[in-house]
Design a protein around this motif. Structure first.
Motif, PDB file in Angstrom:
ATOM      1  N   SER A   1       0.831  -1.205   0.000  1.00  0.00           N
ATOM      2  CA  SER A   1       0.000   0.000   0.000  1.00  0.00           C
ATOM      3  C   SER A   1       0.867   1.256   0.000  1.00  0.00           C
ATOM      4  N   ASN A   2       1.886   1.274   0.844  1.00  0.00           N
ATOM      5  CA  ASN A   2       2.769   2.435   0.929  1.00  0.00           C
ATOM      6  C   ASN A   2       3.533   2.660  -0.385  1.00  0.00           C
ATOM      7  N   GLN A   3       4.008   1.557  -0.996  1.00  0.00           N
ATOM      8  CA  GLN A   3       4.704   1.666  -2.281  1.00  0.00           C
ATOM      9  C   GLN A   3       3.768   2.204  -3.361  1.00  0.00           C
ATOM     10  N   LEU A   4       2.578   1.651  -3.412  1.00  0.00           N
ATOM     11  CA  LEU A   4       1.621   2.055  -4.436  1.00  0.00           C
ATOM     12  C   LEU A   4       1.165   3.497  -4.247  1.00  0.00           C
ATOM     13  N   GLU A   5       0.998   3.902  -3.002  1.00  0.00           N
ATOM     14  CA  GLU A   5       0.622   5.294  -2.726  1.00  0.00           C
ATOM     15  C   GLU A   5       1.668   6.241  -3.316  1.00  0.00           C
ATOM     16  N   LYS A   6       2.942   5.945  -3.090  1.00  0.00           N
ATOM     17  CA  LYS A   6       4.022   6.786  -3.618  1.00  0.00           C
ATOM     18  C   LYS A   6       4.038   6.782  -5.145  1.00  0.00           C
ATOM     19  N   LEU A   7       3.790   5.606  -5.747  1.00  0.00           N
ATOM     20  CA  LEU A   7       3.789   5.515  -7.206  1.00  0.00           C
ATOM     21  C   LEU A   7       2.607   6.266  -7.818  1.00  0.00           C
ATOM     22  N   PHE A   8       1.441   6.169  -7.197  1.00  0.00           N
ATOM     23  CA  PHE A   8       0.287   6.922  -7.696  1.00  0.00           C
ATOM     24  C   PHE A   8       0.596   8.419  -7.692  1.00  0.00           C
ATOM     25  N   ILE A   9       1.182   8.888  -6.619  1.00  0.00           N
ATOM     26  CA  ILE A   9       1.529  10.314  -6.527  1.00  0.00           C
ATOM     27  C   ILE A   9       2.584  10.667  -7.579  1.00  0.00           C
ATOM     28  N   LYS A  10       3.612   9.834  -7.694  1.00  0.00           N
ATOM     29  CA  LYS A  10       4.704  10.087  -8.651  1.00  0.00           C
ATOM     30  C   LYS A  10       4.189  10.186 -10.084  1.00  0.00           C
ATOM     31  N   PHE A  11       3.252   9.313 -10.461  1.00  0.00           N
ATOM     32  CA  PHE A  11       2.785   9.266 -11.845  1.00  0.00           C
ATOM     33  C   PHE A  11       1.485  10.034 -12.083  1.00  0.00           C
ATOM     34  N   GLY A  12       1.062  10.815 -11.105  1.00  0.00           N
ATOM     35  CA  GLY A  12      -0.031  11.748 -11.315  1.00  0.00           C
ATOM     36  C   GLY A  12      -1.435  11.188 -11.191  1.00  0.00           C
TER      37      GLY A  12
ATOM     38  N   ILE B   1     -17.562  15.023 -18.180  1.00  0.00           N
ATOM     39  CA  ILE B   1     -17.696  13.673 -17.623  1.00  0.00           C
ATOM     40  C   ILE B   1     -17.823  13.803 -16.112  1.00  0.00           C
ATOM     41  N   PRO B   2     -18.898  13.240 -15.518  1.00  0.00           N
ATOM     42  CA  PRO B   2     -19.176  13.455 -14.081  1.00  0.00           C
ATOM     43  C   PRO B   2     -18.028  13.123 -13.137  1.00  0.00           C
ATOM     44  N   SER B   3     -17.258  12.098 -13.404  1.00  0.00           N
ATOM     45  CA  SER B   3     -16.216  11.701 -12.458  1.00  0.00           C
ATOM     46  C   SER B   3     -14.824  12.122 -12.928  1.00  0.00           C
ATOM     47  N   HIS B   4     -14.718  13.254 -13.603  1.00  0.00           N
ATOM     48  CA  HIS B   4     -13.431  13.722 -14.113  1.00  0.00           C
ATOM     49  C   HIS B   4     -12.488  14.136 -12.977  1.00  0.00           C
ATOM     50  N   VAL B   5     -11.198  14.174 -13.313  1.00  0.00           N
ATOM     51  CA  VAL B   5     -10.194  14.658 -12.364  1.00  0.00           C
ATOM     52  C   VAL B   5      -9.790  16.064 -12.771  1.00  0.00           C
ATOM     53  N   ASN B   6      -9.185  16.787 -11.849  1.00  0.00           N
ATOM     54  CA  ASN B   6      -8.731  18.126 -12.219  1.00  0.00           C
ATOM     55  C   ASN B   6      -7.379  18.039 -12.924  1.00  0.00           C
ATOM     56  N   SER B   7      -6.910  19.155 -13.414  1.00  0.00           N
ATOM     57  CA  SER B   7      -5.700  19.179 -14.237  1.00  0.00           C
ATOM     58  C   SER B   7      -4.418  18.870 -13.462  1.00  0.00           C
ATOM     59  N   ASN B   8      -4.504  18.717 -12.146  1.00  0.00           N
ATOM     60  CA  ASN B   8      -3.328  18.335 -11.364  1.00  0.00           C
ATOM     61  C   ASN B   8      -2.976  16.865 -11.531  1.00  0.00           C
ATOM     62  N   PHE B   9      -3.885  16.085 -12.120  1.00  0.00           N
ATOM     63  CA  PHE B   9      -3.683  14.644 -12.244  1.00  0.00           C
ATOM     64  C   PHE B   9      -3.534  14.248 -13.706  1.00  0.00           C
ATOM     65  N   LYS B  10      -2.859  13.117 -13.930  1.00  0.00           N
ATOM     66  CA  LYS B  10      -2.563  12.656 -15.279  1.00  0.00           C
ATOM     67  C   LYS B  10      -3.410  11.422 -15.601  1.00  0.00           C
ATOM     68  N   PRO B  11      -4.222  11.484 -16.665  1.00  0.00           N
ATOM     69  CA  PRO B  11      -4.974  10.291 -17.059  1.00  0.00           C
ATOM     70  C   PRO B  11      -4.029   9.115 -17.319  1.00  0.00           C
ATOM     71  N   GLY B  12      -4.369   7.966 -16.766  1.00  0.00           N
ATOM     72  CA  GLY B  12      -3.556   6.773 -16.959  1.00  0.00           C
ATOM     73  C   GLY B  12      -2.384   6.641 -16.006  1.00  0.00           C
ATOM     74  N   GLY B  13      -2.220   7.583 -15.084  1.00  0.00           N
ATOM     75  CA  GLY B  13      -1.102   7.503 -14.140  1.00  0.00           C
ATOM     76  C   GLY B  13      -1.116   6.226 -13.324  1.00  0.00           C
ATOM     77  N   SER B  14      -2.300   5.710 -13.028  1.00  0.00           N
ATOM     78  CA  SER B  14      -2.387   4.468 -12.247  1.00  0.00           C
ATOM     79  C   SER B  14      -1.844   3.278 -13.042  1.00  0.00           C
ATOM     80  N   LEU B  15      -2.032   3.271 -14.364  1.00  0.00           N
ATOM     81  CA  LEU B  15      -1.504   2.177 -15.177  1.00  0.00           C
ATOM     82  C   LEU B  15       0.019   2.134 -15.095  1.00  0.00           C
ATOM     83  N   ILE B  16       0.641   3.299 -15.168  1.00  0.00           N
ATOM     84  CA  ILE B  16       2.100   3.375 -15.078  1.00  0.00           C
ATOM     85  C   ILE B  16       2.563   2.943 -13.691  1.00  0.00           C
TER      86      ILE B  16
END
Length: 173
Positions: A61-72, A110-125
């Motif tokens: 969980s801790n590793q993934l949290e850091k990766l999600f943040i790193k990749f937007g 799109i109702p569940s959109h993210v703001n521009s601070n986040f990168k689409p597909g960052g979770s895949l990376i």
């Protein structure tokens, strides 16, 4: 395994429609998809708070949290999904197959959109970094999302028939 959503929607979206689509239609579509691909059933919903069960899961969980943040990705900051994913990943076999539904559209219509601070597909990376041998696909309602090196599907969680694209065109072996 099915998890109770930890996401918010704009207030102009009908609460009745959200309940119908997210709580009723989407799980049924995912049940059919899992049954077709894996011959298995998804169980009752699990609250996110029940995920941090042991040191292995907490470490992932801790590793993934850091990766999600790193990749937007907003999946850790806004939703705490890294805890859910860690519990699932802790039980993976080598080289799992992952389908990430909801990639973070920035399209404000799109109702569940993210703001521009986040990168689409960052979770895949993030998943590919954590699990380099995994087969990872993504799916989203926004057909304009692209993410190099990943197969993406355009689906609408409110229309279960769109899930057939994943079954027909996704990795099966």
């Amino acid at each position: 395994m099915w998890f109770i959503p930890n996401s918010s929607m704009p207030h102009n979206i009908s609460q009745e429609n959200i309940f119908r689509d997210i709580v009723l239609r989407t799980p049924k579509a995912l049940f059919r998809l899992s049954r077709a691909i894996f011959s298995c059933e998804i169980q009752k919903p699990t609250p996110i708070s029940a995920c941090r069960l042991n040191n292995k899961i907490i470490s992932i969980s801790n590793q993934l949290e850091k990766l999600f943040i790193k990749f937007g990705s907003d999946k850790s900051l806004n939703h705490k999904y890294h805890d859910i994913y860690a519990m699932i990943i802790a039980n993976f076999v080598t080289n799992p197959k992952i389908l990430e539904i909801g990639l973070g559209s920035q399209n404000t219509s799109i109702p569940s959109h993210v703001n521009s601070n986040f990168k689409p597909g960052g979770s895949l990376i993030a998943f590919q970094t954590l699990l380099p041998g995994a087969i990872i696909h993504g799916a989203d309602i926004d057909p304009t999302i692209s993410c190099d090196d990943f197969k993406l599907f355009t689906i609408d969680q409110t229309k279960p028939e769109t899930f057939s694209k994943i079954h027909n065109e996704g990795e099966k072996e």
